[in-house]
Scaffold this motif. Structure first.
Motif, short mmCIF file in Angstrom:
data_model
loop_
_atom_site.label_atom_id
_atom_site.label_comp_id
_atom_site.label_asym_id
_atom_site.label_seq_id
_atom_site.Cartn_x
_atom_site.Cartn_y
_atom_site.Cartn_z
N ALA A 80 0.84 -1.20 0.00
CA ALA A 80 0.00 0.00 0.00
C ALA A 80 0.87 1.26 0.00
CB ALA A 80 -0.93 -0.01 1.21
N GLU A 81 1.94 1.23 0.78
CA GLU A 81 2.89 2.35 0.81
C GLU A 81 3.57 2.52 -0.54
OE1 GLU A 81 3.69 4.60 2.99
OE2 GLU A 81 2.88 3.92 4.91
N LYS A 82 3.93 1.43 -1.14
CA LYS A 82 4.61 1.47 -2.44
C LYS A 82 3.70 2.07 -3.50
CE LYS A 82 7.52 -1.53 -5.29
NZ LYS A 82 8.11 -2.89 -5.40
N ARG A 83 2.43 1.66 -3.50
CA ARG A 83 1.46 2.22 -4.45
C ARG A 83 1.24 3.70 -4.19
NH1 ARG A 83 -3.93 3.08 -3.56
NH2 ARG A 83 -5.20 3.45 -5.44
N ALA A 84 1.14 4.09 -2.91
CA ALA A 84 0.91 5.49 -2.56
C ALA A 84 2.03 6.38 -3.05
CB ALA A 84 0.73 5.62 -1.05
N LEU A 85 3.27 5.95 -2.86
CA LEU A 85 4.42 6.74 -3.31
C LEU A 85 4.44 6.87 -4.83
CD1 LEU A 85 7.20 5.37 -0.92
CD2 LEU A 85 6.28 7.69 -0.96
N PHE A 86 4.13 5.77 -5.51
CA PHE A 86 4.12 5.78 -6.98
C PHE A 86 3.08 6.76 -7.51
CE2 PHE A 86 2.50 4.29 -11.04
CZ PHE A 86 3.66 4.04 -11.76
N LEU A 87 1.86 6.73 -6.93
CA LEU A 87 0.80 7.61 -7.41
C LEU A 87 1.06 9.07 -7.01
CD1 LEU A 87 -2.44 5.47 -6.88
CD2 LEU A 87 -1.21 5.95 -9.00
N ALA A 88 1.65 9.29 -5.85
CA ALA A 88 1.98 10.66 -5.43
C ALA A 88 2.95 11.30 -6.43
CB ALA A 88 2.57 10.65 -4.03
N ARG A 89 3.95 10.53 -6.84
CA ARG A 89 4.91 11.04 -7.84
C ARG A 89 4.21 11.31 -9.17
NH1 ARG A 89 8.55 7.12 -5.52
NH2 ARG A 89 7.98 5.63 -7.16
N LEU A 90 3.28 10.43 -9.53
CA LEU A 90 2.55 10.57 -10.80
C LEU A 90 1.71 11.86 -10.79
CD1 LEU A 90 2.68 8.48 -13.09
CD2 LEU A 90 0.41 7.72 -12.41
N ILE A 91 1.04 12.11 -9.65
CA ILE A 91 0.21 13.31 -9.53
C ILE A 91 1.09 14.56 -9.54
CG2 ILE A 91 -1.33 14.56 -7.95
CD1 ILE A 91 -2.44 11.76 -7.14
N SER A 96 -3.94 13.35 -13.32
CA SER A 96 -5.14 13.74 -12.58
C SER A 96 -5.71 12.55 -11.82
CB SER A 96 -6.21 14.28 -13.53
OG SER A 96 -6.80 13.23 -14.28
N ILE A 97 -6.41 12.86 -10.73
CA ILE A 97 -7.05 11.81 -9.93
C ILE A 97 -8.07 11.07 -10.77
CG2 ILE A 97 -8.59 11.41 -7.97
CD1 ILE A 97 -7.11 13.62 -6.47
N LYS A 98 -8.83 11.79 -11.60
CA LYS A 98 -9.85 11.17 -12.44
C LYS A 98 -9.24 10.16 -13.40
CE LYS A 98 -13.63 13.08 -10.91
NZ LYS A 98 -14.63 12.22 -10.22
N ASP A 99 -8.08 10.50 -13.96
CA ASP A 99 -7.41 9.56 -14.87
C ASP A 99 -7.02 8.28 -14.14
OD1 ASP A 99 -7.61 11.26 -17.02
OD2 ASP A 99 -5.60 12.10 -16.80
N ILE A 100 -6.51 8.44 -12.93
CA ILE A 100 -6.07 7.28 -12.15
C ILE A 100 -7.27 6.43 -11.73
CG2 ILE A 100 -4.90 6.55 -10.02
CD1 ILE A 100 -3.22 9.14 -10.29
N GLN A 101 -8.42 7.09 -11.52
CA GLN A 101 -9.62 6.35 -11.15
C GLN A 101 -10.18 5.54 -12.32
OE1 GLN A 101 -11.74 9.81 -9.15
NE2 GLN A 101 -12.21 8.18 -7.69
N THR A 102 -9.70 5.81 -13.50
CA THR A 102 -10.07 5.03 -14.68
C THR A 102 -9.07 3.93 -14.95
OG1 THR A 102 -11.12 6.97 -15.67
CG2 THR A 102 -10.61 5.16 -17.16
N ASN A 103 -7.82 4.23 -14.71
CA ASN A 103 -6.73 3.26 -14.91
C ASN A 103 -5.72 3.43 -13.78
OD1 ASN A 103 -4.85 1.45 -15.89
ND2 ASN A 103 -3.95 2.91 -17.32
N ASP A 104 -5.85 2.60 -12.77
CA ASP A 104 -4.99 2.72 -11.58
C ASP A 104 -3.61 2.14 -11.88
OD1 ASP A 104 -3.74 2.73 -9.12
OD2 ASP A 104 -5.47 1.99 -8.01
N SER A 105 -2.72 2.98 -12.38
CA SER A 105 -1.36 2.53 -12.70
C SER A 105 -0.59 2.18 -11.44
CB SER A 105 -0.63 3.61 -13.51
OG SER A 105 -0.71 4.87 -12.86
N GLY A 106 -1.01 2.73 -10.29
CA GLY A 106 -0.36 2.37 -9.02
C GLY A 106 -0.65 0.93 -8.65
N ARG A 107 -1.89 0.51 -8.87
CA ARG A 107 -2.25 -0.89 -8.62
C ARG A 107 -1.50 -1.79 -9.60
NH1 ARG A 107 -5.28 -4.21 -5.19
NH2 ARG A 107 -6.09 -6.03 -6.27
N ASN A 108 -1.44 -1.37 -10.85
CA ASN A 108 -0.70 -2.15 -11.84
C ASN A 108 0.77 -2.28 -11.45
OD1 ASN A 108 -3.06 -2.33 -13.33
ND2 ASN A 108 -2.56 -0.58 -14.63
N PHE A 109 1.30 -1.23 -10.83
CA PHE A 109 2.70 -1.19 -10.42
C PHE A 109 3.02 -2.27 -9.38
CE2 PHE A 109 6.06 0.82 -7.69
CZ PHE A 109 7.10 0.75 -8.61
N ILE A 110 2.05 -2.57 -8.50
CA ILE A 110 2.29 -3.56 -7.43
C ILE A 110 1.61 -4.90 -7.71
CG2 ILE A 110 2.55 -1.77 -5.66
CD1 ILE A 110 -0.33 -2.51 -4.72
#
Length: 211
Positions: A80-91, A96-110
């Motif tokens: 969960a920490e790993k995904r959070a850091l990845f998405l924080a860097r992406l943002i 955008s949050i809306k883009d990630i809510q369509t395709n969660d690249s953070g989830r894909n990352f882990i």
């Protein structure tokens, strides 16, 4: 189950039931043994009134006399920490949050690591999956001294409260302020477009005033 069923009998019984379902549909058990991620897998939290015990198999949570207990998977917090850091860097880089809510690249990352963790189910942690549950990985909570309500819930409630309304309210606030679940509550997935929450949820309150 008979009212005096103990935790070992429950684990054996639910395992045999899932195994019989595999057999009914001619599922390849060798394949499932080698690939745990493909098994029918569930978590549960059970209250035995007869034994005054709570059994936690897999990632679930409860409140007993106001005390909180959970049973997370070993690698859940790290991923969960790993995904959070990845998405924080992406943002920070303009996503955008809306883009990630369509395709969660953070989830894909882990995702590969999440799948890898399944290889350890019913070895380093317990789940219901039709294979033997290690009894030493089942968390047992003594509820014999409980003089208040007992609350059992799935991990879909990030902040478990003494009422369903309060738990739902805390969840709604989380989804409103941090829908990706990367800041105030970190999870391996967030609220996706088309869904009403980030995970499934169940909430049961038991007022046990019987001797």
């Amino acid at each position: 189950m008979p009212m005096d069923t103990d935790v070992k009998s429950f684990c054996r019984g639910i395992t045999d039931f899932i195994r019989s379902t595999y057999n009914k549909f001619n599922v390849n058990l060798t394949k499932l043994e080698l690939n745990p991620a493909e098994r029918l897998t569930a978590s549960t939290v059970v209250y035995s009134h007869y034994l005054k015990q709570i059994w936690m198999i897999g990632d679930c949570q409860c409140l007993v006399n106001g005390a909180y207990y959970d049973n997370p998977k070993p690698q859940e917090k790290i991923l969960a920490e790993k995904r959070a850091l990845f998405l924080a860097r992406l943002i920070n880089n303009g996503a955008s949050i809306k883009d990630i809510q369509t395709n969660d690249s953070g989830r894909n990352f882990i995702l590969e690591e999440l799948t890898e963790c399944c290889k350890w189910q019913n070895i380093s942690y317990s789940v219901i999956d039709g294979f033997d549950i290690p009894f030493d990985k089942v968390r047992i909570i003594n509820a014999s001294g409980c003089n208040e309500e007992i609350i059992l819930a799935t991990d879909g409630y990030p902040f478990l409260k003494k009422t369903l309304a309060a738990s739902e309210s805390a969840l709604a606030e989380q989804l409103r302020n941090d829908p990706l679940c990367i800041r105030t509550f970190k999870a391996t997935k967030g609220l996706m477009v088309g869904n009403v929450s980030f995970d499934d949820r169940a909430y049961l309150k038991i007022i046990d005033d019987m001797p």
